[in-house]
Scaffold this active site. Structure first.
Site, mmCIF file in Angstrom:
data_model
loop_
_atom_site.group_PDB
_atom_site.id
_atom_site.type_symbol
_atom_site.label_atom_id
_atom_site.label_comp_id
_atom_site.label_asym_id
_atom_site.label_seq_id
_atom_site.Cartn_x
_atom_site.Cartn_y
_atom_site.Cartn_z
ATOM 1 N N HIS A 160 0.816 -1.225 0.000
ATOM 2 C CA HIS A 160 0.000 0.000 0.000
ATOM 3 C C HIS A 160 0.849 1.273 0.000
ATOM 4 O O HIS A 160 0.304 2.376 -0.128
ATOM 5 C CB HIS A 160 -0.932 0.031 1.216
ATOM 6 C CG HIS A 160 -1.969 -1.046 1.204
ATOM 7 N ND1 HIS A 160 -2.833 -1.238 0.148
ATOM 8 C CD2 HIS A 160 -2.267 -2.023 2.113
ATOM 9 C CE1 HIS A 160 -3.630 -2.269 0.404
ATOM 10 N NE2 HIS A 160 -3.289 -2.764 1.588
ATOM 11 N N ASP A 196 -2.463 -10.532 -2.453
ATOM 12 C CA ASP A 196 -3.043 -10.063 -1.186
ATOM 13 C C ASP A 196 -4.529 -9.744 -1.414
ATOM 14 O O ASP A 196 -4.930 -9.393 -2.524
ATOM 15 C CB ASP A 196 -2.301 -8.803 -0.723
ATOM 16 C CG ASP A 196 -2.709 -8.340 0.669
ATOM 17 O OD1 ASP A 196 -1.977 -8.655 1.619
ATOM 18 O OD2 ASP A 196 -3.753 -7.654 0.791
ATOM 19 N N HIS A 198 -6.141 -7.228 -0.541
ATOM 20 C CA HIS A 198 -6.350 -5.808 -0.848
ATOM 21 C C HIS A 198 -5.562 -5.395 -2.083
ATOM 22 O O HIS A 198 -4.467 -5.914 -2.333
ATOM 23 C CB HIS A 198 -5.913 -4.953 0.343
ATOM 24 C CG HIS A 198 -6.624 -5.303 1.619
ATOM 25 N ND1 HIS A 198 -6.094 -6.173 2.549
ATOM 26 C CD2 HIS A 198 -7.835 -4.915 2.089
ATOM 27 C CE1 HIS A 198 -6.949 -6.303 3.560
ATOM 28 N NE2 HIS A 198 -8.009 -5.550 3.307
ATOM 29 N N ASP A 285 -4.491 -12.854 3.340
ATOM 30 C CA ASP A 285 -5.729 -12.370 3.950
ATOM 31 C C ASP A 285 -6.942 -12.672 3.077
ATOM 32 O O ASP A 285 -8.060 -12.236 3.385
ATOM 33 C CB ASP A 285 -5.650 -10.873 4.308
ATOM 34 C CG ASP A 285 -4.937 -10.029 3.280
ATOM 35 O OD1 ASP A 285 -4.577 -10.558 2.207
ATOM 36 O OD2 ASP A 285 -4.734 -8.829 3.546
HETATM 37 ZN ZN LIG Z 1 -4.196 -7.119 2.625
#
Ligand SMILES: [Zn+2]
Length: 343
Positions: A160, A196, A198, A285
């Site tokens: 991120h 991931d 996200h 995740d």
């Molecule tokens: Zn994540």
């Protein structure tokens, strides 16, 4: 497969993050990396080694110098105010506000260089994040020197983090730093696959206008999921990078079978790009029991991810990203890596 790990990650342990209207204990905690280390050792994947000393110049190939200086000095500036708890941002230069004048006060800097309030800065944060990046760089060196694969057990995670912004538990973009290292040390073309849960907004933004680094991400649809403001299917790159970015936003509740179908499409795009080397942003995740995510993957699905990535037939660096079901994170990571190694 060599694992690169530094105990320095323990120096970064934020007390709380802002999440849905409450300050809650950080989901991103030291026990995550220790669980992964235990299970990687138990799986007999190979030796665990410490990272090389950090080459700071390699960070500056991806991150802006003013941002690195901010990260390095933020704790001291915060402490100079008499604060003893974690530094956290609370105001951001959102739409309509000026981004061209960096503020002087640490409260302003924290907002200027972040996208959210899930990035506590503590006394040990700089050392932990630079050691995490050093793990990724050491893994990348192994790949350049001919290893078929390596696992950088990075913590904190990185995907991120943009060239000039922290967010989502991430400060330095370990996968991007590693990919750039590969480019600078012999790889003509590099592909980054982000699995991931996200979207890897930082990685996408760093390489968005470049045609030498392909980025593919499978993730929760940003219409309903963090990071909300990037990761849509119509983001295909720009300039020289047009066509070198591919997003697969998937709905809440996505099953292992549907996920693996999307993975096959991402892998087909990567194969068509014909990279010399591959970096995998390895978040787990996507696990059904993850406390902050909404996909439904289970152990065998993770092994299958590893097997299918191996099908690319490229030297591959795995870089640890997210995964917050602490009791299961190690097993899920080990499934991916043993799936890859056994393919
Ligand atoms: Zn994540």
């Amino acid at each position: 497969m060599l694992t690169i790990y530094s105990e320095d990650h323990r120096l970064h342990h934020g007390a709380a993050e802002l999440y849905r209207g409450r300050l809650v204990p950080c989901f991103e905690m030291p026990a995550r990396a220790e669980q992964v280390l235990d299970r990687v050792k138990a799986a007999g994947l190979g030796a665990v080694v410490a990272p090389d000393p950090l080459d700071r110049a390699a960070l500056a190939r991806v991150h802006a110098e003013d941002y690195l200086a901010f990260l390095e000095t933020a704790w001291d500036e915060w402490q100079a105010l008499g604060e003893t708890g974690d530094a956290l941002p609370y105001a951001w230069p959102a739409t309509g506000l000026r981004r061209d004048v960096p503020p002087e006060h640490i409260d302003g800097k924290l907002g200027f260089y972040s996208i959210d309030a899930a990035v506590p800065i503590t006394a040990g944060t700089w050392r932990a994040i630079t050691s995490s990046a050093a793990c990724a760089l050491t893994g990348a060196r192994q790949i350049v020197e001919g290893a078929a694969s390596a696992f950088a057990l990075c913590r904190p995670p990185g995907h991120h983090a943009g060239a000039r912004a922290m967010g989502g538990f991430c400060y330095l973009n370990n996968a991007a730093i590693a990919a750039q290292y590969l480019r600078d040390n012999g790889a003509g073309r590099v592909a980054i696959l982000d699995v991931d849960y996200h979207h890897g907004n930082g990685t996408q933004s760093i390489f968005y206008d470049r045609g030498d680094v392909f980025f593919a991400s499978l993730h929760g649809d940003p219409a309903v999921e963090y990071p909300f403001f990037l990761g849509h299917a119509d983001e295909r790159g720009e300039g020289d990078g047009l066509g070198a970015n591919r997003n697969f936003p998937l709905p809440w509740g996505t099953s292992g079978a549907d996920y693996l179908s999307a993975l096959d499409a991402a892998l087909a795009d990567i194969a068509a790009f014909a990279p010399d080397m591959v970096v995998v942003s390895l978040g787990v995740d996507t696990f059904a029991e993850d406390p902050i995510s909404h996909f439904k993957l289970h152990g065998p699905d993770f092994a299958e991810i590893g097997r299918r990535v191996a099908g690319l037939g490229r030297r591959t660096l795995f870089v640890m990203e997210g995964g917050y079901a602490v009791a299961d994170i190690g097993a899920n990571v080990a499934h991916v890596l043993t799936g890859f190694a056994g393919a």
